[in-house]
Design a protein around this motif. Structure first.
Motif, short mmCIF file in Angstrom:
data_model
loop_
_atom_site.label_atom_id
_atom_site.label_comp_id
_atom_site.label_asym_id
_atom_site.label_seq_id
_atom_site.Cartn_x
_atom_site.Cartn_y
_atom_site.Cartn_z
N ALA A 1 11.39 -0.55 -3.96
CA ALA A 1 12.22 -0.45 -2.76
C ALA A 1 11.38 -0.63 -1.49
CB ALA A 1 12.93 0.90 -2.72
N GLY A 2 10.09 -0.76 -1.67
CA GLY A 2 9.24 -0.95 -0.50
C GLY A 2 8.96 0.35 0.24
N VAL A 3 9.43 1.42 -0.34
CA VAL A 3 9.17 2.71 0.28
C VAL A 3 7.82 3.22 -0.21
CG1 VAL A 3 9.99 5.08 0.56
CG2 VAL A 3 11.63 3.21 0.31
N GLU A 4 7.00 3.56 0.73
CA GLU A 4 5.69 4.02 0.31
C GLU A 4 5.81 5.39 -0.34
OE1 GLU A 4 1.37 5.05 2.06
OE2 GLU A 4 2.72 3.98 3.41
N ARG A 5 5.45 5.47 -1.60
CA ARG A 5 5.53 6.75 -2.29
C ARG A 5 4.27 7.56 -1.98
NH1 ARG A 5 8.60 7.04 -7.11
NH2 ARG A 5 7.73 9.14 -7.13
N LYS A 6 4.49 8.81 -1.77
CA LYS A 6 3.32 9.66 -1.52
C LYS A 6 3.25 10.71 -2.62
CE LYS A 6 2.17 8.59 2.93
NZ LYS A 6 2.17 9.32 4.21
N THR A 7 2.08 10.97 -3.06
CA THR A 7 1.92 12.08 -3.98
C THR A 7 1.13 13.15 -3.25
OG1 THR A 7 -0.08 11.09 -4.81
CG2 THR A 7 1.91 10.73 -6.10
N SER A 8 1.53 14.36 -3.47
CA SER A 8 0.88 15.44 -2.77
C SER A 8 0.32 16.42 -3.79
CB SER A 8 1.90 16.09 -1.84
OG SER A 8 1.47 17.36 -1.47
N THR A 9 -0.96 16.68 -3.66
CA THR A 9 -1.61 17.60 -4.58
C THR A 9 -1.90 18.90 -3.85
OG1 THR A 9 -2.73 15.67 -5.44
CG2 THR A 9 -3.49 17.79 -6.24
N THR A 10 -1.53 19.98 -4.45
CA THR A 10 -1.80 21.27 -3.84
C THR A 10 -2.78 22.02 -4.72
OG1 THR A 10 0.42 21.34 -2.95
CG2 THR A 10 -0.79 23.40 -3.00
N VAL A 11 -3.79 22.53 -4.13
CA VAL A 11 -4.74 23.33 -4.88
C VAL A 11 -4.89 24.69 -4.24
CG1 VAL A 11 -7.09 23.48 -5.74
CG2 VAL A 11 -5.98 21.27 -5.57
#
Ligand SMILES: Nc1nc2c(ncn2[C@@H]2O[C@H](COP(=O)(O)OP(=O)(O)OP(=O)(O)O)[C@@H](O)[C@H]2O)c(=O)[nH]1
Ligand SMILES: [Mg+2]
Lengths: 118, 216
Positions: B79-89
């Protein structure tokens, strides 16, 4: 609290920090985990709840890490909130001992002295 | 507590009702506290980091979260949407008030490579590190030590003696970890306050020798 459960998702973060990111503020980025923060005011009506909560808990010095732990918010969000308070003169930051490549002997002596009393 | 109550975003349900978040009165730092230093305790899973921090901390250890957002890699974004992954530590930390002006914070952080993104901020300005080693699993320590050396972070190695763990002669352990001869290697029991304090003192004495090179 309209029946919603606590949510640490990105949306909540976004609302709290008004969509500002850490990269947006130099002041925020300068705050180390162990920068000590002290309130210079008391909670006032009209303050955002997070700001009021920080001001309330920082009547005595508290590190950025502790503020994050007590608020249960990621450090990145807390940095932004604190930068608001610093900019508004409602809190002051006491910078950590300057990051030198090697700590100086006097500082280390103070640390050893303190540890020996444990 | 606030007229915009419906927008209150504090995580209320996790706090005791009516108690605003913050330290207990007896956990307040002196008003004169002017600066803080930090030491990082790093090691593999279950090696005793939290135990060590808790043993020497004057406050019940606290937990802080650091998030890292990165553009999704290898995620299909048709879809051209930039996917973000978020890591929490989560990192636990404790505190020792050294004197009326100076406070020491101890941060425990996992040593596995996927957590190294935390290290930039964490080690910035840190006095040094304690590498906690479980002799049953040396691999993580090996990576951690290499990484600390790369970053130029001074450290000491503390061997947490678990029951049934192989006991290596010091020389063997040094060799296995490829430790420089000058780096202190000590035993510790993370459950004992005095043992943990001695590890920290070993680190400080080591830092002291680095700060005051003897002309010989
Ligand atoms: N016998 C012995 N047991 C220990 C020692 N240190 C920690 N333990 C035990 O080992 C277990 C793991 O200790 P933790 O302090 O939670 O280890 P950790 O490194 O924080 O673990 P993670 O955060 O899950 O990676 C606990 O059950 C501790 O009681 C030690 O020195 N000796
Ligand atoms: Mg732990």
């Amino acid at each position: 609290m309209s029946g919603g459960e606590a949510d640490d998702g990105p949306e909540r973060m976004y609302v709290i920090t008004g969509g500002r990111s850490e990269a947006g503020g130099r002041a925020a980025a300068d705050l180390d985990l162990v920068t000590l923060v002290v309130a210079r005011s008391v909670p006032e009506p009209g303050m955002a709840p997070e700001h009021a909560a920080i001001v309330r808990m920082c009547q005595y010095p508290l590190s950025v890490a502790e503020v994050s732990a007590y608020l249960e918010l990621p450090v990145s969000a807390v940095r932004v909130l604190l930068a608001d308070l610093l900019a508004g003169g409602r809190a002051e930051a006491r910078a950590p001992v300057p990051a030198a490549s090697l700590p100086d002997a006097e500082l280390l002596e103070a640390v050893m002295h303190g540890l020996q009393r444990l | 507590m606030d007229s915009r109550g419906s927008e209150t975003l504090l995580p209320g349900p996790r706090h005791e009702v009516g108690t605003p978040p913050g330290p207990r009165a007896e956990d307040a730092l002196p008003a004169s506290a002017a600066s803080a230093v930090k030491v990082v305790v790093v090691g593999g899973f279950g090696v005793g980091k939290t135990t060590l921090v808790g043993s020497v901390s004057e406050i019940r250890p606290l937990t802080t979260e650091e998030t890292m957002t990165q553009a999704g890699v290898g995620v299909d974004d048709t879809a051209g949407v930039e996917r973000k992954t978020s890591t929490t530590v989560a990192m636990d930390f404790g505190r020792i008030t050294l004197n009326e002006q100076l406070v020491l914070y101890l941060f425990g952080t996992p040593g596995q490579e996927r957590f190294w993104f935390l290290w930039n901020r964490l080690f910035d300005g840190a006095l040094g590190a304690v590498v906690l080693v479980d002799t049953r699993r040396l691999e993580v320590s090996f990576d951690v030590i290499g990484r600390l050396e790369e970053r130029g972070v001074p450290f000491v190695v503390a061997v947490n003696a678990f029951p049934g763990a192989p006991v290596h002669p010091v020389a063997e352990l040094r060799a296995a970890l490829d430790l420089d001869a000058s780096v202190p290697l000590v035993d510790c029991d993370a459950r004992l306050r005095t043992s943990c304090r001695d590890v920290l003192l070993t680190l400080m004495r080591y830092l002291y020798t680095l700060a005051t090179p003897e002309p010989q």
